[in-house]
Scaffold this motif. Structure first.
Motif, PDB file in Angstrom:
ATOM      1  N   ARG A  44      29.544  12.347 -14.178  1.00  0.00           N
ATOM      2  CA  ARG A  44      28.344  12.188 -13.340  1.00  0.00           C
ATOM      3  C   ARG A  44      28.339  10.818 -12.666  1.00  0.00           C
ATOM      4  O   ARG A  44      27.978  10.692 -11.499  1.00  0.00           O
ATOM      5  CB  ARG A  44      27.075  12.392 -14.170  1.00  0.00           C
ATOM      6  N   MET A  48      28.339  10.101  -8.651  1.00  0.00           N
ATOM      7  CA  MET A  48      27.435   9.212  -7.924  1.00  0.00           C
ATOM      8  C   MET A  48      28.233   8.264  -7.037  1.00  0.00           C
ATOM      9  O   MET A  48      27.909   8.073  -5.868  1.00  0.00           O
ATOM     10  CB  MET A  48      26.573   8.398  -8.901  1.00  0.00           C
ATOM     11  N   LYS A  49      29.272   7.691  -7.602  1.00  0.00           N
ATOM     12  CA  LYS A  49      30.071   6.708  -6.865  1.00  0.00           C
ATOM     13  C   LYS A  49      30.769   7.348  -5.667  1.00  0.00           C
ATOM     14  O   LYS A  49      30.866   6.738  -4.602  1.00  0.00           O
ATOM     15  CB  LYS A  49      31.099   6.070  -7.802  1.00  0.00           C
ATOM     16  N   ASP A  54      23.484  13.149  -5.319  1.00  0.00           N
ATOM     17  CA  ASP A  54      22.527  12.203  -4.758  1.00  0.00           C
ATOM     18  C   ASP A  54      21.671  11.520  -5.815  1.00  0.00           C
ATOM     19  O   ASP A  54      21.206  10.401  -5.593  1.00  0.00           O
ATOM     20  CB  ASP A  54      21.582  12.937  -3.790  1.00  0.00           C
ATOM     21  N   ARG A  65      26.912  -1.022 -11.637  1.00  0.00           N
ATOM     22  CA  ARG A  65      26.358   0.226 -11.117  1.00  0.00           C
ATOM     23  C   ARG A  65      25.504  -0.026  -9.877  1.00  0.00           C
ATOM     24  O   ARG A  65      25.372   0.856  -9.027  1.00  0.00           O
ATOM     25  CB  ARG A  65      25.540   0.932 -12.194  1.00  0.00           C
ATOM     26  N   ILE A  69      24.519   2.309  -6.556  1.00  0.00           N
ATOM     27  CA  ILE A  69      23.331   3.077  -6.935  1.00  0.00           C
ATOM     28  C   ILE A  69      22.071   2.253  -6.681  1.00  0.00           C
ATOM     29  O   ILE A  69      22.033   1.064  -6.979  1.00  0.00           O
ATOM     30  CB  ILE A  69      23.386   3.463  -8.434  1.00  0.00           C
ATOM     31  N   GLN A 184      22.041   7.651  -5.130  1.00  0.00           N
ATOM     32  CA  GLN A 184      23.304   7.160  -4.620  1.00  0.00           C
ATOM     33  C   GLN A 184      22.989   6.135  -3.541  1.00  0.00           C
ATOM     34  O   GLN A 184      22.088   6.321  -2.719  1.00  0.00           O
ATOM     35  CB  GLN A 184      24.085   8.350  -4.063  1.00  0.00           C
TER      36      GLN A 184
END
Length: 188
Positions: A44, A48-49, A54, A65, A69, A184
């Motif tokens: 997960r 995201m990366k 989203d 992060r 994010i 994201q």
């Protein structure tokens, strides 16, 4: 401009849990639908990366992060103890941090626990993709302990039917942590 759908991800076993409820509430507020993709935690984070999803929940805000994010404030939970699960009858196995050094410790890939533990490369950490594997290994005697967040860990061992065979060690890490929902950073 309306958003047609948001891609989100949770662990498959949590598709009816608090994380899914939070994501549904966000979608309702945005008047959009959700497309759920189920994956283990480390995947997960990668999703995201890479922009595959989203939104996700349950993240600790960490500088590495924040590069990809946006973290939403306020967090939905203000505190979460990190505990060490051990076989039943062995709660005294871990009374201080130093008691961890001779032990094999089940961890989850890409998870963060607390700074001292995360940065301690002398501990015998055995990462897996899903905490369920760790609890099974613990009962098979292939691990001495499993590190995990207290609430979700208790829920997990109950769902797995292991609550009468696993308990928490005396040592725990209590610190205000802020697992929050995250978007994201560059969705377009």
């Amino acid at each position: 401009m309306a958003i047609d759908a948001l891609s989100v991800s949770v662990a498959e076993e949590k598709n009816n849990g608090l994380s899914a409820e939070i994501l549904q509430a966000i979608a309702k507020k945005l008047d959009t639908r959700l497309v759920f993709l189920y994956a283990p935690f480390a995947r997960r984070l990668y999703m995201m990366k890479s922009g595959t999803i989203d939104l996700m929940t349950g993240l600790l805000k960490r500088p590495e992060r924040e590069e990809y994010i946006y973290f939403i404030q306020p967090p939905y939970r203000l505190g979460s103890d990190t505990v060490f699960f051990v076989p039943g009858g062995k709660s005294a196995l871990i009374q201080t941090y130093d008691d961890l050094y001779p032990l094999s410790i089940g961890t989850t890939l890409e998870s963060k626990y607390f700074l001292r533990f995360d940065g301690d490369n002398t501990l015998n950490k055995e990462p897996v993709s899903n905490v369920s594997f760790n609890f099974k290994k613990l009962l098979l005697g292939r691990l001495d302990t499993v590190i995990y967040a207290e609430g979700p860990g208790i829920e997990k061992i109950h769902k797995m039917g292991m609550a009468d065979k696993i308990e928490m060690a005396q040592f725990r890490f209590s610190h205000e942590k802020k697992p929050i929902s995250a978007f994201q950073k560059n969705p377009l």
